[in-house]
Write an enzyme that holds these catalytic residues in place. Structure first.
Site, PDB file in Angstrom:
ATOM      1  N   ASP A  93      -4.490   9.955  -2.869  1.00  0.00           N
ATOM      2  CA  ASP A  93      -4.122   8.634  -2.106  1.00  0.00           C
ATOM      3  C   ASP A  93      -2.876   7.848  -2.682  1.00  0.00           C
ATOM      4  OD1 ASP A  93      -3.424   7.587  -0.035  1.00  0.00           O
ATOM      5  OD2 ASP A  93      -5.621   5.815  -0.834  1.00  0.00           O
ATOM      6  N   HIS A  94      -2.091   7.619  -2.723  1.00  0.00           N
ATOM      7  CA  HIS A  94      -0.935   6.289  -2.895  1.00  0.00           C
ATOM      8  C   HIS A  94      -0.907   7.154  -4.372  1.00  0.00           C
ATOM      9  CE1 HIS A  94      -0.763   4.257   0.034  1.00  0.00           C
ATOM     10  NE2 HIS A  94      -1.647   4.008   0.090  1.00  0.00           N
ATOM     11  N   GLY A 233      -3.689   2.056   6.090  1.00  0.00           N
ATOM     12  CA  GLY A 233      -4.310   0.718   6.487  1.00  0.00           C
ATOM     13  C   GLY A 233      -4.765   0.807   8.035  1.00  0.00           C
ATOM     14  N   SER A 278     -11.691   0.827   4.109  1.00  0.00           N
ATOM     15  CA  SER A 278     -12.024  -0.393   4.468  1.00  0.00           C
ATOM     16  C   SER A 278     -13.175   0.202   5.368  1.00  0.00           C
ATOM     17  CB  SER A 278     -11.207  -1.895   4.829  1.00  0.00           C
ATOM     18  OG  SER A 278     -10.497  -1.103   3.794  1.00  0.00           O
TER      19      SER A 278
HETATM   20  P1  13P Z   1      -7.760   0.517   5.174  1.00  0.00           P
HETATM   21  O1  13P Z   1      -7.935  -0.134   3.741  1.00  0.00           O
HETATM   22  O2  13P Z   1      -7.275   0.392   5.999  1.00  0.00           O
HETATM   23  O3  13P Z   1      -9.013   1.324   5.040  1.00  0.00           O
HETATM   24  O4  13P Z   1      -6.813   2.145   3.959  1.00  0.00           O
HETATM   25  C1  13P Z   1      -6.963   2.594   3.952  1.00  0.00           C
HETATM   26  C2  13P Z   1      -5.644   3.671   3.286  1.00  0.00           C
HETATM   27  O5  13P Z   1      -4.669   3.388   3.959  1.00  0.00           O
HETATM   28  C3  13P Z   1      -6.020   4.558   2.089  1.00  0.00           C
HETATM   29  O6  13P Z   1      -5.146   4.674   1.626  1.00  0.00           O
HETATM   30  O1  G3H Z   2      -4.694   2.668   0.003  1.00  0.00           O
HETATM   31  C1  G3H Z   2      -5.517   2.432  -0.666  1.00  0.00           C
HETATM   32  C2  G3H Z   2      -7.296   2.656  -0.703  1.00  0.00           C
HETATM   33  O2  G3H Z   2      -7.699   1.989   0.322  1.00  0.00           O
HETATM   34  C3  G3H Z   2      -7.776   2.805  -2.382  1.00  0.00           C
HETATM   35  O3  G3H Z   2      -8.070   1.961  -2.603  1.00  0.00           O
HETATM   36  O4  G3H Z   2      -7.146   1.822  -4.986  1.00  0.00           O
HETATM   37  O5  G3H Z   2      -8.867  -0.025  -3.872  1.00  0.00           O
HETATM   38  O6  G3H Z   2      -9.340   2.859  -4.467  1.00  0.00           O
HETATM   39  P1  G3H Z   2      -8.332   1.454  -4.217  1.00  0.00           P
HETATM   40 ZN    ZN Z   3      -3.399   4.093   2.128  1.00  0.00          ZN
END
Ligand code: 13P
Ligand code: G3H
Ligand code: ZN
Length: 330
Positions: A93-94, A233, A278
């Site tokens: 992720d990211h 998100g 979240s």
């Molecule tokens: P939330 O913070 O809305 O759960 O989004 C998570 C997310 O986009 C992880 O990449």
């Molecule tokens: O997009 C972000 C995710 O909720 C991951 O969050 O970088 O705190 O693990 P984190």
């Molecule tokens: Zn994200």
């Protein structure tokens, strides 16, 4: 180097195609420990849903890359033991660099996100293209991003949304070769997605946030028909967890998420992957606070992590059946 195929994982290509055609979305649940993985797998096996196990770079540092490789392999074997060989993707992720994406692929990830959304457009194309070139040699799928979500993303805080510009998506997708595209239509990360003053109140006094920009999603769909779109998100921030947390010593203020109705609508469109982190954090924290408040004498982690896992599983099952529509699609 271990290939994700040796671990029994799959990339996202085939499951996105099915999700697009079947008008549902695949859950991408973030995790960084065993209990979260167990809850995700139990829920997805019981509801027969494909799943994306999603790991941020922070989560990878927290859990350790080698341990994560075995947790992912454990997830595959655990699902089989529970009676269903569901498709499981291990996704970064990211991701913020080519080096991180390469390292994840070497440790068994089957899918990576390279998030160049904070870079100028040409630089975003360049870094995304370099990740695609490496990943595709290993049959790993790649998610890119255009547009910036408001709130905190990749340690960068954006005050306002920079909505995805539909005019850019065709060019971006063809120049980079990405397999899916995350877009910005008004969602944001975390539990405080909207300020109360941005919302209206319905007859019951419940705060209703401003609607997502489905017009942008539709314009994107027209320009790249059939292409898998990703929504980040996308937590709904269920008031019941916020209430439990605040009734047991927590101090969450103005926590507002994306209404489920909007996510159901998105799941039926070109949106094939919906990211939820979240809500899991809230469910887990609610269970732990509630348990320890009721039993201050308890100190065995299983006594509060067990209920946390149960709350998580209930939350995930709800998402699969009532929000994403992925139940029964494994
Ligand atoms: P939330 O913070 O809305 O759960 O989004 C998570 C997310 O986009 C992880 O990449
Ligand atoms: O997009 C972000 C995710 O909720 C991951 O969050 O970088 O705190 O693990 P984190
Ligand atoms: Zn994200």
């Amino acid at each position: 180097m271990v290939s994700y195929k040796e671990l029994g994982l799959v990339n996202s290509r085939a499951i996105f195609k099915k999700a697009f055609e079947g008008k549902y979305a695949i859950p991408a649940f973030n995790f960084n420990n065993m209990e979260q993985m167990q809850a995700i797998i139990q829920a997805c096996v019981e509801e027969s849903s494909p799943v994306i196990l999603q790991v941020s770079s922070g989560a990878r540092k927290y859990a350790n890359q080698t341990i994560l490789r075995y947790i992912a392999q454990g997830a595959v074997e655990y699902a089989k033991e529970l009676g269903k060989n569901i498709p499981i993707v291990l996704h970064l992720d990211h991701g913020d660099s080519l080096e991180l994406c390469i390292s994840c692929i070497e440790y068994g990830f089957s899918s990576v996100m390279i998030d160049g959304s904070h870079f100028p457009y040409e630089k975003n194309i360049e870094v995304t293209r370099s990740v695609v070139e490496y990943a595709h040699k290993h049959d790993v799928t790649v998610e890119g991003e255009l547009g910036v979500l408001a709130g905190i993303e990749d340690d960068v805080k954006a005050e306002h949304h920079t909505y995805t510009q539909p005019e850019e998506v065709e060019d971006f997708v063809s120049k980079t070769g990405v397999d899916s595209l995350a877009i910005s239509i008004g969602t944001s990360h975390g539990a405080n997605k909207f300020k109360p003053e941005q919302c209206t109140r319905n007859a019951e006094g419940v705060l209703i946030p401003p609607p997502l920009r489905f017009d942008i999603l539709e314009a994107v769909e027209k320009r790249i028909p059939g292409f898998p779109i990703v929504l980040h998100g996308a937590s709904s921030v269920p008031p019941k967890y916020v209430e439990i947390i605040n009734n047991h010593g927590g101090k969450l203020k103005d926590a507002i998420g994306i209404p489920e109705e909007e996510l159901r609508h998105a799941a039926q469109s070109a949106v094939c992957k919906i990211n939820i982190d979240s809500d899991g954090r809230l469910a887990m924290t609610a269970a732990i606070r509630e348990t320890l408040d009721a039993h201050p004498e308890w100190f065995d982690p299983r006594q509060y992590l067990g209920p946390a896992r149960d709350y998580l599983k209930e939350l995930y099952k709800h998402k699969l059946v009532h929000v994403l529509g992925s139940a029964g699609k494994a």
